[in-house]
Design a protein around this motif. Structure first.
Motif, PDB file in Angstrom:
ATOM      1  N   LEU A 249      -5.200  -5.036   9.899  1.00 21.55           N
ATOM      2  CA  LEU A 249      -4.292  -5.563   8.896  1.00 21.55           C
ATOM      3  C   LEU A 249      -3.322  -4.479   8.438  1.00 21.55           C
ATOM      4  N   MET A 250      -3.855  -3.256   8.301  1.00 18.59           N
ATOM      5  CA  MET A 250      -3.010  -2.133   7.897  1.00 18.59           C
ATOM      6  C   MET A 250      -1.957  -1.846   8.972  1.00 18.59           C
ATOM      7  N   GLU A 251      -2.342  -1.980  10.233  1.00 17.96           N
ATOM      8  CA  GLU A 251      -1.410  -1.683  11.322  1.00 17.96           C
ATOM      9  C   GLU A 251      -0.250  -2.686  11.344  1.00 17.96           C
ATOM     10  N   GLU A 252      -0.501  -3.880  10.777  1.00 24.89           N
ATOM     11  CA  GLU A 252       0.588  -4.865  10.731  1.00 24.89           C
ATOM     12  C   GLU A 252       1.696  -4.416   9.782  1.00 24.89           C
ATOM     13  N   GLN A 253       1.368  -3.473   8.894  1.00 26.56           N
ATOM     14  CA  GLN A 253       2.335  -3.019   7.892  1.00 26.56           C
ATOM     15  C   GLN A 253       3.256  -1.958   8.504  1.00 26.56           C
ATOM     16  N   ASN A 254       4.551  -2.135   8.419  1.00 26.31           N
ATOM     17  CA  ASN A 254       5.550  -1.163   8.941  1.00 26.31           C
ATOM     18  C   ASN A 254       5.809  -0.116   7.860  1.00 26.31           C
ATOM     19  N   ASN A 255       5.058   0.986   7.956  1.00 19.82           N
ATOM     20  CA  ASN A 255       5.142   2.003   6.910  1.00 19.82           C
ATOM     21  C   ASN A 255       6.508   2.671   6.853  1.00 19.82           C
ATOM     22  N   PHE A 256       7.256   2.663   7.976  1.00 22.40           N
ATOM     23  CA  PHE A 256       8.556   3.317   7.981  1.00 22.40           C
ATOM     24  C   PHE A 256       9.617   2.501   7.233  1.00 22.40           C
TER      25      PHE A 256
END
Length: 493
Positions: free
Chosen positions: A102-109
């Protein structure tokens, strides 16, 4: 040259300042990108829970805690509550890396653009449990182990308090269907629900409901018949066939077919006849001399036609409408009363003891004369009882075993016994009948016979009586149902 140096001195600090700002912005951006690589953006919810700036580890920890603390509350059909503790059937969170995914789905950039946005996620967390242990826990629940249960009851077509029929409502019991209960609760656990309300499928239900078409069709048919009440017109009597009595005449089969019980109809008609037939009944009669006697026998009176009345009741029931009518009679009298006082005020009175005839019209004595009745000493006593005039004939020939007599006026009232003139007699009344009485008929003088014949109508009641005890044994008295008739051994031969 000097001017160029001066220009460089002016722009160099500006350039350095711009580069410094850019480096700071870049540093902040990279720091944010790094931070949101492991933290959720602000305004982030997972399964409705706020996880802003929290990590996947935080989410996983919560899921692990949820698994460890899992509890299912079960509500039975009576709103009783029963709790199942996850620890009792090894309920635990299964770490499948869903939080990290789920965290990887988030585009931190893209964090600068995402700071003010809403981020709502649904996480299908996986939990495991021991199915055998869970079933044991379910089977141990209190409502599956009552010493007795309230059983469900079908809606029924039953007799109501007022004697008619009604449909009782179905009753829902609390006897569980164990297999369905286990399946329902297991599904709730598999779905991770916190509450589970058992529906009616988890219990033994009625098979027949109050809205059942067959039940209601039967009730409609019964109500159709019950509507066909009968109010009988029987003088001043209050007699009826009401709805409850009609229901007594109905047969409701196991398949809820509704038929009329003809035996019950016949039974009702018999009770009607017993109550209102006056044929041969004893009556209290006030004589012309003023005394009151009791006289019965004879063939006068009202008689219900039992076969005809039963047939009419069946027709009335099939009509489905209330009716008011007389019973179907086989024989009628002059006056219809609730008791046996049905002679009316126009009648003939024959006082055999005093050898006198009286004829009343509408309560007024219009004719009286001496008579000669049957010779009792020769076994030819005239029949006593209450009769009516069967027919009149003029002239007539009277034929017996050893005689043949012509008369002008013959008025028959009891079998073949009647009132007639007797030209062969010169006197009437007194004790003549004791030694020289007739063969059973009532002899009167010709003048009275003519007058009586002219006034008398068929069906007029005749009250004939002795003031002393007599024994009548002749065949004519038997056939006339004489009040004083006594059967002898000769009658059996």
């Amino acid at each position: 040259m000097t001017n160029e140096k001066q220009k460089k001195r002016v722009w160099l600090p500006v350039l350095i300042a711009v580069l410094a700002v850019l480096l700071i912005v870049l540093a902040v951006y990279l720091a944010g990108a790094f931070y949101f690589h492991s933290h959720f953006f602000p305004n982030t919810t997972v399964n409705g829970v706020d996880y802003s700036r929290k990590t996947a580890a935080d989410l996983k920890a919560d899921n692990v805690s949820t698994g460890a603390a899992y509890e299912l509350t079960v509500y039975d059909t009576e709103d009783n509550t029963f709790n199942l503790q996850g620890a009792d059937f090894s309920y635990a969170y299964v770490d499948a890396g869903a939080e990290e995914a789920l965290m990887e789905e988030q585009n931190n950039f893209a964090w600068p653009l995402e700071l003010r946005k809403e981020h709502a996620y649904t996480l299908e967390a996986a939990f495991s449990y021991d199915e055998d242990q869970l079933e044991e826990c379910i089977l141990a629940l209190g409502f599956l182990n009552y010493s007795s249960f309230t059983l469900s009851e079908d809606a029924e077509l039953v007799r109501a308090a007022d004697g008619t029929y009604e449909i009782t409502e179905e009753v829902y019991g609390n006897e569980p269907v164990t297999e369905t209960v286990v399946s329902t609760i297991t599904q709730a656990v598999a779905s991770g629900l916190a509450e589970c309300t058992l529906d009616r499928d988890c219990y033994v239900n009625p098979e027949v409901y109050a809205d059942d078409a067959t039940l209601n069709a039967a009730l409609d048919q019964i109500q159709f018949y019950c509507n066909a009440t009968i109010q009988y017109d029987i003088g001043d009597a209050d007699e009826s066939l009401d709805a409850a009595e009609i229901c007594d005449m109905l047969i409701v089969g196991e398949d809820y077919s509704v038929t009329i019980d003809t035996d019950a109809v016949a039974g009702f008609v018999q009770s009607l006849a017993t109550a209102y037939n006056t044929f041969g009944d004893e009556r209290r009669f006030t004589t012309t001399m003023g005394d009151t006697i009791t006289i019965g026998g004879g063939d006068y009176g009202w008689v219900v036609d039992k076969a005809g009345e039963a047939e009419q009741i069946l027709a009335d029931l099939e009509g489905g409408e209330p009716v008011t009518r007389e019973p179907v009679y086989e024989q009628t009298g002059v006056l219809r009363t609730a008791d046996s006082q049905d002679i009316g005020s126009t009648y003939i009175e024959l006082d055999y003891t005093n050898q006198y005839l009286y004829y009343y019209q509408e309560g007024t004595l219009v004719l009286s004369c001496d008579i000669v009745s049957g010779n009792i000493n020769k076994g030819n006593g005239s029949p006593d009882g209450i009769f009516d005039i069967s027919y009149k004939k003029s002239p007539a020939t009277l034929v017996g075993e050893d005689y043949e007599s012509d008369v002008t006026y013959f008025m028959v009232f009891a079998y073949n016994v009647g009132i007639h003139d007797a030209s062969w007699r010169s006197s009437f009344g007194g004790g003549i009948y004791l030694t020289n009485g007739s063969h059973g008929c009532i002899n009167i003088n010709a003048t009275s016979a003519a007058r009586l014949y002219s006034m008398l109508e068929d069906g007029t009641p005749v009250v004939a009586y002795y003031r002393t005890n007599v024994t009548l044994t002749s065949y004519a008295n038997k056939m006339a149902n004489a009040y004083s008739y006594v059967e002898t051994s000769d009658d059996d031969d």
